[in-house]
Design an enzyme around this catalytic site. Structure first.
Site, PDB file in Angstrom:
ATOM      1  N   ARG A   1      -1.447  -6.855  -7.783  1.00 22.48           N
ATOM      2  CA  ARG A   1      -0.540  -5.798  -7.351  1.00 22.48           C
ATOM      3  C   ARG A   1      -0.416  -5.882  -5.830  1.00 22.48           C
ATOM      4  NH1 ARG A   1      -3.971  -3.110 -11.101  1.00 22.48           N
ATOM      5  NH2 ARG A   1      -2.855  -2.301 -12.937  1.00 22.48           N
TER       6      ARG A   1
ATOM      7  N   LYS B   1      -6.200  -0.030  -9.849  1.00 20.03           N
ATOM      8  CA  LYS B   1      -5.873   1.374 -10.050  1.00 20.03           C
ATOM      9  C   LYS B   1      -7.102   2.150 -10.523  1.00 20.03           C
ATOM     10  CE  LYS B   1      -0.914   1.206 -11.014  1.00 20.03           C
ATOM     11  NZ  LYS B   1       0.156   1.550 -11.987  1.00 20.03           N
TER      12      LYS B   1
ATOM     13  N   HIS C   1       6.288  -6.965  -6.965  1.00 15.83           N
ATOM     14  CA  HIS C   1       6.069  -6.664  -8.377  1.00 15.83           C
ATOM     15  C   HIS C   1       6.783  -7.668  -9.276  1.00 15.83           C
ATOM     16  CE1 HIS C   1       3.937  -3.780 -10.758  1.00 15.83           C
ATOM     17  NE2 HIS C   1       4.956  -3.589 -11.558  1.00 15.83           N
TER      18      HIS C   1
ATOM     19  N   ARG D   1       4.560 -10.545  -9.659  1.00 16.19           N
ATOM     20  CA  ARG D   1       3.501 -10.213 -10.623  1.00 16.19           C
ATOM     21  C   ARG D   1       4.040 -10.345 -12.050  1.00 16.19           C
ATOM     22  NH1 ARG D   1      -1.189  -6.962 -11.782  1.00 16.19           N
ATOM     23  NH2 ARG D   1      -0.771  -5.207 -13.159  1.00 16.19           N
TER      24      ARG D   1
ATOM     25  N   HIS E   1      -4.560  -3.964 -16.863  1.00 18.34           N
ATOM     26  CA  HIS E   1      -3.960  -2.863 -17.615  1.00 18.34           C
ATOM     27  C   HIS E   1      -5.040  -2.172 -18.452  1.00 18.34           C
ATOM     28  CE1 HIS E   1       0.300  -4.844 -17.571  1.00 18.34           C
ATOM     29  NE2 HIS E   1       0.024  -4.212 -16.453  1.00 18.34           N
TER      30      HIS E   1
ATOM     31  N   TYR F   1       5.658  -7.575 -22.144  1.00 16.15           N
ATOM     32  CA  TYR F   1       5.913  -8.984 -21.861  1.00 16.15           C
ATOM     33  C   TYR F   1       6.191  -9.816 -23.112  1.00 16.15           C
ATOM     34  CZ  TYR F   1       4.390  -7.927 -17.165  1.00 16.15           C
ATOM     35  OH  TYR F   1       4.293  -7.397 -15.907  1.00 16.15           O
TER      36      TYR F   1
END
Length: 298
Positions: free
Chosen positions: A149, A173, A238, A241, A264, A273
């Site tokens: 990220r 995150k 992004h 990514r 994630h 995806y």
């Protein structure tokens, strides 16, 4: 100015710079966030699950599309607050998720990625190559090669890439740490750049005020796109990514592995995806299925 107003301004600044959001999109986000902040009497940034449930109750008469947009605005806002360290928890699971198809991520083709790297190599081969060219090489190698990220990349410690260690330890995150593989070429690019970073610096990509900002990173990548003959509207940190994830999946990676690599917490986030394999699967069926052979007895 209230904390909400300050946070909303910073969030919208990030949206404009990092994702290239249009003026209309920014205006819609501002409207949604300011309405929610007014309802919370200026304390939206401190809202908990219960407060968000009260906010969403006010949306009960709205269409699903409006609820979805407002939920998305608040969800991204709280994600921003966590990424920037303004709060430690995310109350957004309390927000509704009306049935709505998720937008597919923007991606770059293999050819476009190749053009980016060819442009970087051209800069590095120039006798007048500058330290900024080495920094650019390290940034792109880590974005596309490891799927970081933007916030993870710009805040990497100076010594995050060490010797021949084939991975990084990244804090993502929610403060969660994960191992991220790093290629030999990325390590080499970082090593060449690190020679120009003072040993006393805390960050791998320092700036006058700390580390390289996400906005500056976005500008650097846009400039590279222009030099490579790619529309700058197509690219962002992004998007690189997304390209990392998309091209890995095309190469045979499974969703669980991709989930770990991207950091994630929920596999459903990674499932977006799966769209990239559709064209390859259609081609596979058309070329390999027995019914597509002219003579099935052979």
């Amino acid at each position: 100015m209230s904390n909400d107003a300050i946070y909303i301004d910073r969030f919208l600044e990030m949206m404009a710079a990092e994702t290239g959001a249009s003026l209309n999109t920014i205006s819609a986000y501002r409207s949604d966030l300011e309405q929610a902040s007014d309802f919370m009497k200026g304390a939206l940034s401190q809202a908990d699950h219960g407060a968000l449930e009260k906010i969403t109750h006010e949306w009960s008469d709205l269409k699903n599309s409006s609820i979805s947009r407002k939920s998305s605005s608040l969800r991204r806002f709280f994600g921003f607050l966590m990424e920037e360290g303004f709060r430690q928890d995310d109350p957004s699971p309390a927000l509704p998720r009306p049935g709505k198809q998720r937008n597919l991520p923007k991606i770059l083709s293999h050819e476009e990625i190749a053009r980016l790297f060819e442009t970087i190599e051209s800069c590095l081969s120039n006798p007048k190559a500058k330290p900024g060219d080495l920094r650019l090489s390290a940034l792109i190698e880590l974005l596309y090669g490891s799927g970081l990220r933007a916030s993870e990349l710009v805040s990497l410690p100076r010594r995050s890439v060490m010797g021949d260690r084939p991975f990084l330890i990244v804090r993502g995150k929610g403060g969660k740490e994960r191992l991220v593989p790093i290629s030999d070429r990325a390590r080499n690019a970082v090593s060449r750049w690190t020679a120009f970073v003072d040993e006393d610096e805390d960050y791998l990509f320092p700036s006058r005020t700390g580390h390289l900002s996400r906005i500056r990173l976005y500008q650097i990548i846009r400039d590279l796109a222009v030099k490579a003959g790619i529309s700058p509207a197509k690219i962002s940190p992004h998007v690189l990514r997304h390209a990392f994830a998309t091209h890995l999946l095309e190469g045979g990676a499974d969703l669980r592995a991709l989930q770990v690599l991207l950091g994630h917490s929920d596999i459903s986030t990674t499932q977006i995806y799966t769209h990239v394999d559709s064209a390859r699967l259609v081609e596979l069926v058309n070329n390999r299925h027995p019914l597509n052979r002219h003579d099935l007895t052979r």
